[in-house]
Design a protein around this motif. Structure first.
Motif, mmCIF file in Angstrom:
data_model
loop_
_atom_site.group_PDB
_atom_site.id
_atom_site.type_symbol
_atom_site.label_atom_id
_atom_site.label_comp_id
_atom_site.label_asym_id
_atom_site.label_seq_id
_atom_site.Cartn_x
_atom_site.Cartn_y
_atom_site.Cartn_z
ATOM 1 N N ASP A 196 0.804 -1.201 -0.004
ATOM 2 C CA ASP A 196 0.137 -0.078 0.023
ATOM 3 C C ASP A 196 0.950 1.370 -0.014
ATOM 4 O O ASP A 196 1.646 1.430 0.882
ATOM 5 N N PRO A 197 0.798 2.060 -1.145
ATOM 6 C CA PRO A 197 1.707 3.239 -1.206
ATOM 7 C C PRO A 197 1.439 4.237 -0.323
ATOM 8 O O PRO A 197 2.403 5.035 0.358
ATOM 9 N N SER A 198 0.262 4.261 0.355
ATOM 10 C CA SER A 198 0.174 5.276 1.544
ATOM 11 C C SER A 198 0.735 4.804 2.730
ATOM 12 O O SER A 198 1.287 5.911 3.675
ATOM 13 N N SER A 199 0.832 3.699 2.901
ATOM 14 C CA SER A 199 1.857 3.200 4.240
ATOM 15 C C SER A 199 3.232 3.232 4.114
ATOM 16 O O SER A 199 3.718 3.685 5.251
ATOM 17 N N VAL A 200 3.662 3.562 2.878
ATOM 18 C CA VAL A 200 5.116 3.923 2.702
ATOM 19 C C VAL A 200 5.289 5.350 2.753
ATOM 20 O O VAL A 200 6.040 5.874 3.829
ATOM 21 N N GLU A 201 4.554 6.272 2.616
ATOM 22 C CA GLU A 201 4.489 7.615 2.678
ATOM 23 C C GLU A 201 3.961 8.069 4.101
ATOM 24 O O GLU A 201 4.981 8.817 4.707
ATOM 25 N N ASN A 202 3.120 7.325 4.873
ATOM 26 C CA ASN A 202 2.922 7.624 6.107
ATOM 27 C C ASN A 202 4.042 7.257 6.889
ATOM 28 O O ASN A 202 4.102 8.006 8.249
ATOM 29 N N LEU A 203 4.683 6.229 6.731
ATOM 30 C CA LEU A 203 5.678 5.877 7.542
ATOM 31 C C LEU A 203 7.264 6.098 7.076
ATOM 32 O O LEU A 203 8.172 5.395 7.408
ATOM 33 N N LYS A 204 7.339 7.098 6.317
ATOM 34 C CA LYS A 204 8.520 7.221 5.617
ATOM 35 C C LYS A 204 9.746 7.629 6.524
ATOM 36 O O LYS A 204 10.957 7.439 6.310
ATOM 37 N N ASP A 205 9.351 7.935 7.832
ATOM 38 C CA ASP A 205 10.500 8.189 8.662
ATOM 39 C C ASP A 205 10.791 7.495 9.943
ATOM 40 O O ASP A 205 11.414 7.715 10.973
ATOM 41 N N ASP A 206 10.120 6.234 9.749
ATOM 42 C CA ASP A 206 10.125 5.261 10.433
ATOM 43 C C ASP A 206 11.392 4.389 10.270
ATOM 44 O O ASP A 206 11.589 3.828 9.053
ATOM 45 N N VAL A 207 12.226 4.321 11.311
ATOM 46 C CA VAL A 207 13.483 3.504 11.269
ATOM 47 C C VAL A 207 13.219 1.984 10.832
ATOM 48 O O VAL A 207 14.175 1.699 9.809
ATOM 49 N N GLU A 208 12.482 1.420 11.475
ATOM 50 C CA GLU A 208 12.500 -0.102 11.051
ATOM 51 C C GLU A 208 11.906 -0.215 9.648
ATOM 52 O O GLU A 208 12.070 -1.138 8.611
ATOM 53 N N CYS A 209 10.869 0.635 9.218
ATOM 54 C CA CYS A 209 10.357 0.573 7.679
ATOM 55 C C CYS A 209 11.351 1.000 6.894
ATOM 56 O O CYS A 209 11.462 0.375 5.734
ATOM 57 N N LYS A 210 12.196 2.122 7.087
ATOM 58 C CA LYS A 210 13.334 2.210 6.293
ATOM 59 C C LYS A 210 14.219 1.128 6.136
ATOM 60 O O LYS A 210 14.929 0.681 5.046
ATOM 61 N N GLN A 211 14.659 0.352 7.035
ATOM 62 C CA GLN A 211 15.475 -0.763 7.182
ATOM 63 C C GLN A 211 14.818 -1.658 6.471
ATOM 64 O O GLN A 211 15.574 -2.244 5.637
ATOM 65 N N PHE A 212 13.793 -1.972 6.485
ATOM 66 C CA PHE A 212 12.902 -3.159 5.917
ATOM 67 C C PHE A 212 12.971 -2.734 4.324
ATOM 68 O O PHE A 212 13.149 -3.911 3.456
ATOM 69 N N LEU A 213 12.581 -1.667 3.886
ATOM 70 C CA LEU A 213 12.687 -1.328 2.406
ATOM 71 C C LEU A 213 13.972 -1.553 1.844
ATOM 72 O O LEU A 213 14.046 -1.757 0.646
ATOM 73 N N SER A 214 15.124 -1.397 2.569
ATOM 74 C CA SER A 214 16.162 -1.575 2.018
ATOM 75 C C SER A 214 16.950 -3.010 2.254
ATOM 76 O O SER A 214 18.135 -3.144 1.741
ATOM 77 N N ASP A 215 16.200 -3.876 2.621
ATOM 78 C CA ASP A 215 16.521 -4.983 3.056
ATOM 79 C C ASP A 215 16.205 -6.037 1.898
ATOM 80 O O ASP A 215 15.143 -6.316 1.632
ATOM 81 N N ASN A 216 17.502 -6.305 1.037
ATOM 82 C CA ASN A 216 17.309 -7.160 -0.208
ATOM 83 C C ASN A 216 16.676 -8.488 -0.054
ATOM 84 O O ASN A 216 15.883 -9.125 -0.747
ATOM 85 N N LYS A 217 16.824 -9.183 1.382
ATOM 86 C CA LYS A 217 16.281 -10.623 1.564
ATOM 87 C C LYS A 217 14.655 -10.305 1.745
ATOM 88 O O LYS A 217 13.937 -11.079 1.279
ATOM 89 N N ALA A 218 14.270 -9.138 2.280
ATOM 90 C CA ALA A 218 12.857 -9.078 2.626
ATOM 91 C C ALA A 218 12.193 -8.666 1.290
ATOM 92 O O ALA A 218 11.262 -9.257 1.021
#
Length: 140
Positions: free
Chosen positions: A54-76
């Motif tokens: 859901d793109p709105s969840s990406v936008e709403n949580l763009k400053d969340d540390v764990e969300c950023k870490q997850f989005l940059s995790d190639n395995k995930a």
């Protein structure tokens, strides 16, 4: 070998009004960040393949540390971009089941017979069945 946990994502990507939806970023990212050091996380969805985030969840949580870490995790990313089909899942391969929330599950997982059967099998085997936010829609 490490024990495996199955994260189930929606395959549904659009609201009836045409707005995009899918699975909710923090509802996968936060449990993933806690569990992936101790378990192998595998991903599944009704259709298999790419599961819509859901793109709105990406936008709403763009400053969340764990969300950023997850989005940059190639395995995930490899996991949620290439989910297994629910029909190909063997309950015996996993110790737990996690339904990731978002609005998407309300449309497909709530009525998916394979998903419902899997949850029942996990439960009957005494395995952990969990769901985040809208994820319980899958447990109908």
């Amino acid at each position: 070998t490490t024990q495996k946990i199955l994260f189930v994502l929606t395959s549904h990507d659009i609201f009836p009004n045409g707005h995009p939806t899918g699975w909710c970023l923090p509802e996968a990212a936060h449990p993933y960040c806690v569990l992936e050091n101790h378990f192998t996380i595998e991903w599944a969805s009704p259709k298999g393949g790419h599961a819509p985030l859901d793109p709105s969840s990406v936008e709403n949580l763009k400053d969340d540390v764990e969300c950023k870490q997850f989005l940059s995790d190639n395995k995930a990313k490899q996991g949620y971009e290439n989910t297994k089909k629910l029909t190909d899942i063997n309950v015996n391969d996993y110790v737990a089941l996690v339904y990731v929330g978002g609005h998407g599950p309300c449309f497909d997982l709530s009525e998916d017979k394979t998903s419902i059967k899997l949850a029942e099998e996990f439960w009957k085997q005494g395995k952990l069945v969990s769901a985040v936010c809208h994820g319980p829609a899958a447990l109908g």
